[in-house]
Design a protein around this motif. Structure first.
Motif, PDB file in Angstrom:
ATOM      1  N   THR A  34       0.730  -5.510  -7.558  1.00 51.42           N
ATOM      2  CA  THR A  34      -0.159  -6.316  -6.728  1.00 51.42           C
ATOM      3  C   THR A  34      -1.401  -6.716  -7.515  1.00 51.42           C
ATOM      4  O   THR A  34      -2.005  -5.885  -8.197  1.00 51.42           O
ATOM      5  CB  THR A  34      -0.570  -5.544  -5.470  1.00 51.42           C
TER       6      THR A  34
ATOM      7  N   ARG B 187       5.594 -11.382  -5.951  1.00 51.90           N
ATOM      8  CA  ARG B 187       5.801  -9.965  -6.273  1.00 51.90           C
ATOM      9  C   ARG B 187       7.157  -9.728  -6.929  1.00 51.90           C
ATOM     10  O   ARG B 187       7.708  -8.625  -6.880  1.00 51.90           O
ATOM     11  CB  ARG B 187       5.668  -9.092  -5.013  1.00 51.90           C
TER      12      ARG B 187
ATOM     13  N   GLY C 190      -2.565  -8.680  -2.264  1.00 55.05           N
ATOM     14  CA  GLY C 190      -1.138  -8.525  -2.030  1.00 55.05           C
ATOM     15  C   GLY C 190      -0.571  -9.492  -1.018  1.00 55.05           C
ATOM     16  O   GLY C 190       0.596  -9.867  -1.093  1.00 55.05           O
TER      17      GLY C 190
END
Length: 356
Positions: A166, A251, A175
């Motif tokens: 993150t 991510r 995030g």
């Protein structure tokens, strides 16, 4: 085309001639527009924040491709592959070296720039269709390397790097998509200022000279090999920044998440629609195509409900058909892109009420 102005509207200094925000209200509108971008997370709309992040890293990648294809005239079909390099580089140094995002992004940019230099070496000997084939090799070689078993422990193999750390800045976690907007918009604005300044320097003028006539540029003292390599390096650097932002936004990074030939061709289509060789083209083309693609994804299932006998075909093929139709219409009716049309609109507004 030359900037059309009413009689009596002229510049009184070199600073005024080179300025982008020429009027006080230009500065006011720019500040308000940037403020609106930073306020979008407060709308609590998942679609808006996700789309804004997507637009940010897409525009950055298009700005790099614009230097290579729009300004220098070197066709490239490997921009998505260079984004993959930037995404992996940022993810790896964030995971194994613990670098913060504000150091991981420059590292990814430089690493991708080095890869861009490697694939830019054939640009001295080949051009046009043959150079497109050389950059196409990058689009196939880079994803193929990332899937090899000997790199699977680091790059994740065919599944890719799933758990990208993150992004955090000064201890603040980014995030969520709504939080990541602040970083993506800020980096997009920084890269926009950088791109505008490069296009106005001797380097940018040399790129344009190579695009218009490389033989004449060489006779005027432009080192073709050096400047073509610089164009590849700059395009790859912008792609690396875009890939790093995309990796930390999603991510995850890997060939299963895109970064393929279709995406590289889509980038070229965005530039054609927006306007090759213009600073506004990456913005107009990227925003337009992303919104049109989302509309096609929404409209395809609705069209399938009207024609249930062809529902499967409509849902799977309506989006590429729709994009292809839009691109063909632009090539026929607006071959110089949306940026050229915007220039004509501004000229007509400045010269009102006199028609041309």
């Amino acid at each position: 085309m030359a900037v059309l102005r009413p009689a009596g509207d002229f510049d009184r200094s070199y600073q005024q001639d080179m300025s982008i925000l020429r009027k006080p209200w230009h500065l006011l509108v720019t500040v308000l527009a940037i403020g609106v971008l930073y306020l979008t997370p407060f709308l609590n709309s998942a679609y808006i924040t996700f789309t804004l992040n997507r637009i940010a890293y897409t525009v950055i990648a298009l700005q790099g491709l614009n230097f290579l294809t729009g300004f220098t005239g070197q066709i490239s079909l490997g921009q998505a592959g260079f984004m993959l390099v930037g995404g992996y580089a940022s993810a790896l140094v964030s995971t194994y070296w613990g670098l913060p995002i504000w150091l991981a992004i420059p590292f990814a940019a430089l690493a991708t720039g080095g890869v861009g230099l490697l694939f830019g070496l054939p640009s001295l000997r080949v051009k046009g269709f043959y150079l497109a084939m050389a950059t196409l090799a990058a689009q196939f070689i880079i994803p193929w390397l990332t899937r090899q078993p000997f790199l699977a422990d680091y790059l994740g193999g065919t599944k890719g790097f799933i758990d990208v750390p993150t992004a955090t800045i000064f201890g603040v976690s980014l995030g969520e998509q709504s939080q990541f907007v602040y970083l993506s918009v800020t980096v997009m604005l920084i890269m926009t200022v950088l791109a505008n300044n490069i296009s106005r320097t001797r380097l940018g003028r040399a790129f344009v000279a190579i695009r218009d006539n490389d033989l004449a540029a060489e006779l005027l003292g432009v080192n073709l090999f050096s400047y073509k390599l610089r164009a590849f390096f700059i395009a790859a650097v912008f792609a690396g920044v875009a890939g790093a932002l995309r990796a930390h936004s999603q991510r995850a990074v890997g060939t299963e998440l895109g970064y393929n030939l279709v995406e590289s061709v889509l980038f070229l289509g965005m530039l054609v629609i927006g306007g090759l060789g213009t600073n506004l083209g990456p913005y107009l083309g990227g925003i337009f195509v992303i919104l049109v693609s989302d509309f096609a994804l929404w409209f395809g299932p609705r069209l399938a409900e009207i024609f249930p006998s062809n529902a499967a075909a409509l849902q799977s093929s309506f989006r590429p058909i729709f994009f292809g139709m839009v691109l063909v219409l632009f090539l026929i009716f607006e071959p110089r892109g949306m940026a050229h049309r915007w220039t004509l609109i501004k000229a007509a507004w400045r010269l009102r009420p006199f028609a041309r």
